[in-house]
Design a protein around this motif. Structure first.
Motif, PDB file in Angstrom:
ATOM      1  N   MET A 186     -19.790  -7.425  12.040  1.00 32.82           N
ATOM      2  CA  MET A 186     -19.525  -8.866  12.037  1.00 32.82           C
ATOM      3  C   MET A 186     -18.160  -9.127  11.414  1.00 32.82           C
ATOM      4  N   ASN A 187     -17.373  -9.960  12.051  1.00 29.09           N
ATOM      5  CA  ASN A 187     -16.059 -10.291  11.539  1.00 29.09           C
ATOM      6  C   ASN A 187     -16.166 -11.297  10.397  1.00 29.09           C
ATOM      7  N   ILE A 188     -15.383 -11.081   9.378  1.00 30.22           N
ATOM      8  CA  ILE A 188     -15.323 -12.005   8.248  1.00 30.22           C
ATOM      9  C   ILE A 188     -13.946 -12.635   8.228  1.00 30.22           C
ATOM     10  N   HIS A 189     -13.903 -13.939   8.104  1.00 34.81           N
ATOM     11  CA  HIS A 189     -12.612 -14.618   8.075  1.00 34.81           C
ATOM     12  C   HIS A 189     -11.799 -14.106   6.892  1.00 34.81           C
ATOM     13  N   ASN A 190     -10.516 -13.846   7.138  1.00 38.32           N
ATOM     14  CA  ASN A 190      -9.655 -13.269   6.107  1.00 38.32           C
ATOM     15  C   ASN A 190      -9.619 -14.113   4.841  1.00 38.32           C
ATOM     16  N   LYS A 191      -9.771 -15.427   4.983  1.00 39.32           N
ATOM     17  CA  LYS A 191      -9.692 -16.302   3.815  1.00 39.32           C
ATOM     18  C   LYS A 191     -10.891 -16.137   2.888  1.00 39.32           C
ATOM     19  N   LEU A 192     -11.985 -15.556   3.400  1.00 42.72           N
ATOM     20  CA  LEU A 192     -13.179 -15.365   2.588  1.00 42.72           C
ATOM     21  C   LEU A 192     -13.153 -14.059   1.804  1.00 42.72           C
ATOM     22  N   LEU A 193     -12.185 -13.200   2.098  1.00 40.25           N
ATOM     23  CA  LEU A 193     -12.086 -11.916   1.411  1.00 40.25           C
ATOM     24  C   LEU A 193     -11.445 -12.090   0.035  1.00 40.25           C
ATOM     25  N   PRO A 194     -11.723 -11.167  -0.896  1.00 40.94           N
ATOM     26  CA  PRO A 194     -11.003 -11.194  -2.179  1.00 40.94           C
ATOM     27  C   PRO A 194      -9.500 -11.105  -1.939  1.00 40.94           C
ATOM     28  N   LYS A 195      -8.726 -11.625  -2.870  1.00 43.54           N
ATOM     29  CA  LYS A 195      -7.274 -11.640  -2.689  1.00 43.54           C
ATOM     30  C   LYS A 195      -6.686 -10.239  -2.595  1.00 43.54           C
ATOM     31  N   THR A 196      -7.405  -9.268  -3.136  1.00 43.23           N
ATOM     32  CA  THR A 196      -6.906  -7.891  -3.101  1.00 43.23           C
ATOM     33  C   THR A 196      -7.260  -7.183  -1.798  1.00 43.23           C
ATOM     34  N   HIS A 197      -7.944  -7.877  -0.880  1.00 40.61           N
ATOM     35  CA  HIS A 197      -8.348  -7.287   0.396  1.00 40.61           C
ATOM     36  C   HIS A 197      -7.687  -8.042   1.559  1.00 40.61           C
ATOM     37  N   LYS A 198      -7.360  -7.298   2.597  1.00 40.24           N
ATOM     38  CA  LYS A 198      -6.821  -7.888   3.821  1.00 40.24           C
ATOM     39  C   LYS A 198      -7.530  -7.243   5.006  1.00 40.24           C
ATOM     40  N   SER A 199      -7.704  -8.010   6.065  1.00 42.70           N
ATOM     41  CA  SER A 199      -8.335  -7.455   7.264  1.00 42.70           C
ATOM     42  C   SER A 199      -7.315  -7.385   8.393  1.00 42.70           C
ATOM     43  N   PHE A 200      -7.453  -6.332   9.199  1.00 43.83           N
ATOM     44  CA  PHE A 200      -6.497  -6.063  10.270  1.00 43.83           C
ATOM     45  C   PHE A 200      -7.250  -5.887  11.585  1.00 43.83           C
ATOM     46  N   ARG A 201      -6.768  -6.574  12.613  1.00 45.36           N
ATOM     47  CA  ARG A 201      -7.378  -6.449  13.934  1.00 45.36           C
ATOM     48  C   ARG A 201      -6.533  -5.511  14.793  1.00 45.36           C
ATOM     49  N   PHE A 202      -7.226  -4.546  15.422  1.00 43.42           N
ATOM     50  CA  PHE A 202      -6.551  -3.560  16.258  1.00 43.42           C
ATOM     51  C   PHE A 202      -6.613  -3.977  17.729  1.00 43.42           C
ATOM     52  N   GLY A 203      -5.846  -3.274  18.534  1.00 49.03           N
ATOM     53  CA  GLY A 203      -5.763  -3.610  19.948  1.00 49.03           C
ATOM     54  C   GLY A 203      -7.090  -3.520  20.671  1.00 49.03           C
ATOM     55  N   ASN A 204      -8.003  -2.654  20.176  1.00 52.54           N
ATOM     56  CA  ASN A 204      -9.313  -2.512  20.814  1.00 52.54           C
ATOM     57  C   ASN A 204     -10.324  -3.538  20.302  1.00 52.54           C
ATOM     58  N   GLY A 205      -9.866  -4.452  19.432  1.00 47.85           N
ATOM     59  CA  GLY A 205     -10.742  -5.502  18.923  1.00 47.85           C
ATOM     60  C   GLY A 205     -11.401  -5.188  17.598  1.00 47.85           C
ATOM     61  N   HIS A 206     -11.352  -3.932  17.161  1.00 49.57           N
ATOM     62  CA  HIS A 206     -11.960  -3.565  15.886  1.00 49.57           C
ATOM     63  C   HIS A 206     -11.189  -4.189  14.722  1.00 49.57           C
ATOM     64  N   VAL A 207     -11.926  -4.523  13.675  1.00 45.82           N
ATOM     65  CA  VAL A 207     -11.326  -5.095  12.471  1.00 45.82           C
ATOM     66  C   VAL A 207     -11.566  -4.143  11.308  1.00 45.82           C
ATOM     67  N   LEU A 208     -10.526  -3.869  10.560  1.00 44.85           N
ATOM     68  CA  LEU A 208     -10.609  -2.966   9.411  1.00 44.85           C
ATOM     69  C   LEU A 208     -10.138  -3.706   8.169  1.00 44.85           C
ATOM     70  N   THR A 209     -10.976  -3.697   7.134  1.00 44.49           N
ATOM     71  CA  THR A 209     -10.624  -4.347   5.875  1.00 44.49           C
ATOM     72  C   THR A 209     -10.114  -3.307   4.891  1.00 44.49           C
ATOM     73  N   LEU A 210      -8.957  -3.571   4.310  1.00 42.84           N
ATOM     74  CA  LEU A 210      -8.322  -2.632   3.392  1.00 42.84           C
ATOM     75  C   LEU A 210      -8.074  -3.292   2.046  1.00 42.84           C
ATOM     76  N   THR A 211      -8.118  -2.472   1.004  1.00 44.48           N
ATOM     77  CA  THR A 211      -7.805  -2.961  -0.331  1.00 44.48           C
ATOM     78  C   THR A 211      -6.290  -2.968  -0.525  1.00 44.48           C
ATOM     79  N   GLU A 212      -5.874  -3.606  -1.582  1.00 48.28           N
ATOM     80  CA  GLU A 212      -4.445  -3.646  -1.891  1.00 48.28           C
ATOM     81  C   GLU A 212      -3.893  -2.241  -2.122  1.00 48.28           C
TER      82      GLU A 212
END
Length: 250
Positions: free
Chosen positions: A1-27
């Motif tokens: 399930m996709n989570i809106h980037n604004k709902l993530l902790p400030k130290t986390h960012k989410s990235f959408r790839f060309g195949n549609g997958h979303v990956l959340t990474l820490t700072e």
């Protein structure tokens, strides 16, 4: 399930790839990768940097599988760790291209003379005993093998020079055959890189390379000392090898 980037902790960012997958990474993960660091820091200046859910839109050529491996692998203590840790079902050429694009390859590509020196200048004079000894620095030559493969992917050598192709073949032969020097994963990935290189720039050497692979697998790897003997026997006075039929390389 996709989570809106604004709902993530400030130290986390989410990235959408060309195949549609979303990956959340820490700072901390983002800061490992110069490309991601620069992308996140400059995203506010580009409207197209995010999608409507706030995910950063990764370049479509970046593969999520490769990025995950790179995040797990870096930083490496030794260059050789890249190929040692890389699973054998991964495309080493793609991995190197990803690392290059992401800004992780900060070492200069070695010249062929540097590769030669690292692999074969192993005779050291000992003034205390007035004798020469063989000193093999395994970590150094394993690092050089991977740096050499990376340089092949980056097309660092003169692809129009047959002498260059000949030298490259002999270095590949040494790496693939010297099983007591090089980790199996290093030999496997170097072979795959060489296969790609010769297919593009010197197709006539593909059959010779494949025969070398078959000999190594079915007959058994060559002992390093025999590799060195073959190498020195085929050197010319100018230090350039010949792949003529009289040389009979594997």
């Amino acid at each position: 399930m996709n989570i809106h980037n604004k709902l993530l902790p400030k130290t986390h960012k989410s990235f959408r790839f060309g195949n549609g997958h979303v990956l959340t990474l820490t700072e901390n993960q983002i800061n490992k990768i110069p490309y991601l660091t620069a992308f996140v820091s400059s995203a506010d200046f580009f409207e197209a940097a995010r999608d409507d859910q706030g995910h950063f839109i990764i370049h479509p050529n970046i593969d999520i599988k490769q990025l995950r491996f790179i995040l797990d692998c870096f930083p490496c203590r030794f260059t050789q760790d890249i190929f040692i840790r890389l699973p054998d079902d991964y495309d080493a050429v793609s991995t190197v291209l990803h690392m290059d694009y992401l800004g992780l390859l900060d070492q200069p590509d070695p010249s062929l003379d540097e590769v030669d020196s690292s692999f074969f200048d192993i005779i050291v004079y000992n003034p205390l005993t007035n004798s020469y000894t063989e000193r093999i620095r395994l970590s150094q030559i394993c690092d050089m093998a991977v740096r050499f493969a990376i340089a092949l992917v980056r097309e660092a050598y003169d692809v129009t020079d047959d002498n260059v192709h000949d030298r490259i073949y002999w270095y590949i032969m040494f790496i693939i055959s010297a099983y007591t020097f090089f980790d199996p994963n290093i030999r496997h990935h170097v072979y795959k890189v060489a296969e790609h290189y010769f297919r593009v720039f010197k197709p006539c050497l593909i059959k010779r390379l494949n025969r070398l692979r078959v000999i190594t697998v079915t007959v058994g790897p060559t002992r390093p000392r025999r590799c060195l003997t073959i190498w020195y026997a085929n050197r010319t006075k100018t230090g350039v090898m010949s792949l003529s039929t009289t040389d009979n390389p594997p």
